[in-house]
Enzyme design. Structure first.
Site, short mmCIF file in Angstrom:
data_model
loop_
_atom_site.label_atom_id
_atom_site.label_comp_id
_atom_site.label_asym_id
_atom_site.label_seq_id
_atom_site.Cartn_x
_atom_site.Cartn_y
_atom_site.Cartn_z
N GLU A 67 0.82 -1.23 0.00
CA GLU A 67 0.00 0.00 0.00
C GLU A 67 0.85 1.28 0.00
O GLU A 67 0.31 2.40 -0.16
CB GLU A 67 -0.92 0.02 1.24
N CYS A 89 8.63 -3.72 5.45
CA CYS A 89 9.50 -4.87 5.66
C CYS A 89 8.83 -6.09 5.03
O CYS A 89 7.72 -6.47 5.45
CB CYS A 89 9.73 -5.09 7.15
N VAL A 90 9.45 -6.64 4.02
CA VAL A 90 8.90 -7.83 3.37
C VAL A 90 9.85 -8.99 3.64
O VAL A 90 11.06 -8.88 3.41
CB VAL A 90 8.74 -7.63 1.84
N THR A 95 5.17 -18.56 -0.24
CA THR A 95 4.49 -18.29 -1.51
C THR A 95 5.27 -17.24 -2.30
O THR A 95 6.32 -16.77 -1.87
CB THR A 95 3.06 -17.77 -1.26
N HIS A 97 4.31 -14.24 -2.84
CA HIS A 97 3.95 -12.89 -2.43
C HIS A 97 5.15 -11.97 -2.41
O HIS A 97 5.08 -10.82 -2.82
CB HIS A 97 3.34 -12.93 -1.01
N PHE A 122 12.86 5.01 -0.41
CA PHE A 122 12.64 3.55 -0.31
C PHE A 122 13.31 3.03 0.97
O PHE A 122 14.44 2.56 0.95
CB PHE A 122 13.26 2.89 -1.55
N ARG A 136 18.90 -4.84 10.49
CA ARG A 136 18.85 -3.55 9.78
C ARG A 136 17.79 -2.61 10.35
O ARG A 136 17.45 -1.59 9.76
CB ARG A 136 18.57 -3.81 8.28
C1 DLZ Z 1 0.14 -10.41 2.17
C2 DLZ Z 1 1.48 -9.99 2.66
C3 DLZ Z 1 2.51 -10.93 2.84
C4 DLZ Z 1 2.32 -12.39 2.56
N1 DLZ Z 1 3.69 -10.57 3.32
C5 DLZ Z 1 3.92 -9.27 3.62
C6 DLZ Z 1 5.18 -8.87 4.13
O1 DLZ Z 1 6.11 -9.65 4.35
N2 DLZ Z 1 5.33 -7.52 4.39
C7 DLZ Z 1 4.36 -6.59 4.17
O2 DLZ Z 1 4.58 -5.40 4.43
N3 DLZ Z 1 3.15 -6.97 3.71
C8 DLZ Z 1 2.90 -8.28 3.44
N4 DLZ Z 1 1.69 -8.66 2.97
C9 DLZ Z 1 0.61 -7.64 2.88
C10 DLZ Z 1 0.63 -6.80 1.58
O3 DLZ Z 1 1.67 -5.83 1.62
C11 DLZ Z 1 -0.70 -6.06 1.41
O4 DLZ Z 1 -0.99 -5.32 2.56
C12 DLZ Z 1 -1.86 -7.00 1.12
O5 DLZ Z 1 -1.58 -7.86 0.04
C13 DLZ Z 1 -3.17 -6.21 0.81
O6 DLZ Z 1 -2.99 -5.40 -0.35
#
Ligand code: DLZ
Length: 168
Positions: A67, A89-90, A95, A97, A122, A136
């Site tokens: 978002e 943070c991802v 999966t 995603h 970023f 980090r």
């Molecule tokens: C769905 C999802 C997943 C699996 N992992 C993360 C993540 O590691 N970090 C993060 O910030 N958001 C994750 N999300 C949520 C998505 O960013 C998003 O909020 C949803 O797909 C709804 O659009």
């Protein structure tokens, strides 16, 4: 010569512009909030340290990293900040995603920055493990929120320096 930066919080304080006239937005994702809270704190502390006034600091949260670009775009339309710092943070999961979110946020942030002609920073960690993220977010590799705040101040200063040369 290449420079390998090992600590995200290492910077030359004398090279950081004064932020007292700048309006900065900071948007943090709620996902992995143990990490993004620390990044947000690092960013906000650094902006305050360099003079950004409370009334010129707009802090908001969004559900996830995905978002961030649309939230930054909305903030530019409604609040007119000089720059927006996007914090997320991802973490790699089971999966795909991870790759979709990383691709969307990096391209999305670039698109907003080019459209608005203002810095969108970023401050997003894209990690294989939670430990890499914690390293980090105030751990042994510093804090990516601090790096984002310093980058925002430098990029706003860059833009202002050019607008003095060529009024627009
Ligand atoms: C769905 C999802 C997943 C699996 N992992 C993360 C993540 O590691 N970090 C993060 O910030 N958001 C994750 N999300 C949520 C998505 O960013 C998003 O909020 C949803 O797909 C709804 O659009």
């Amino acid at each position: 010569m290449t420079e390998k930066k090992t600590n995200l919080s290492d910077y030359d304080p004398s090279a950081v512009p004064d932020g007292s006239q700048y309006k900065i937005g900071v948007i943090a994702a709620e996902w992995n909030s143990n990490v993004t809270d620390a990044l947000l704190q690092g960013a906000v502390d650094t902006l305050r340290q360099y003079g950004v006034k409370e009334q010129n600091l707009i802090v908001r949260r969004v559900p996830g990293t995905f978002e961030l670009p649309s939230a930054a775009d909305t903030m530019f339309q409604l609040c007119n900040p000089d720059a927006v710092i996007c914090i997320g943070c991802v973490i790699q999961g089971d999966t795909r995603h991870f790759e979709f979110i990383c691709q969307a946020v990096s391209q999305g942030i670039t698109n907003v920055a080019l459209k608005e002609r203002r810095p969108v920073i970023f401050s997003v960690l894209t990690c294989d493990t939670m430990q890499q993220a914690l390293d980090r977010a105030g751990g042994r590799h510093g804090n990516k929120g601090v790096e984002g705040a310093v980058t925002a101040l430098k990029m706003v200063d860059y833009r202002k320096s050019l607008s003095k040369e060529i009024p627009f």
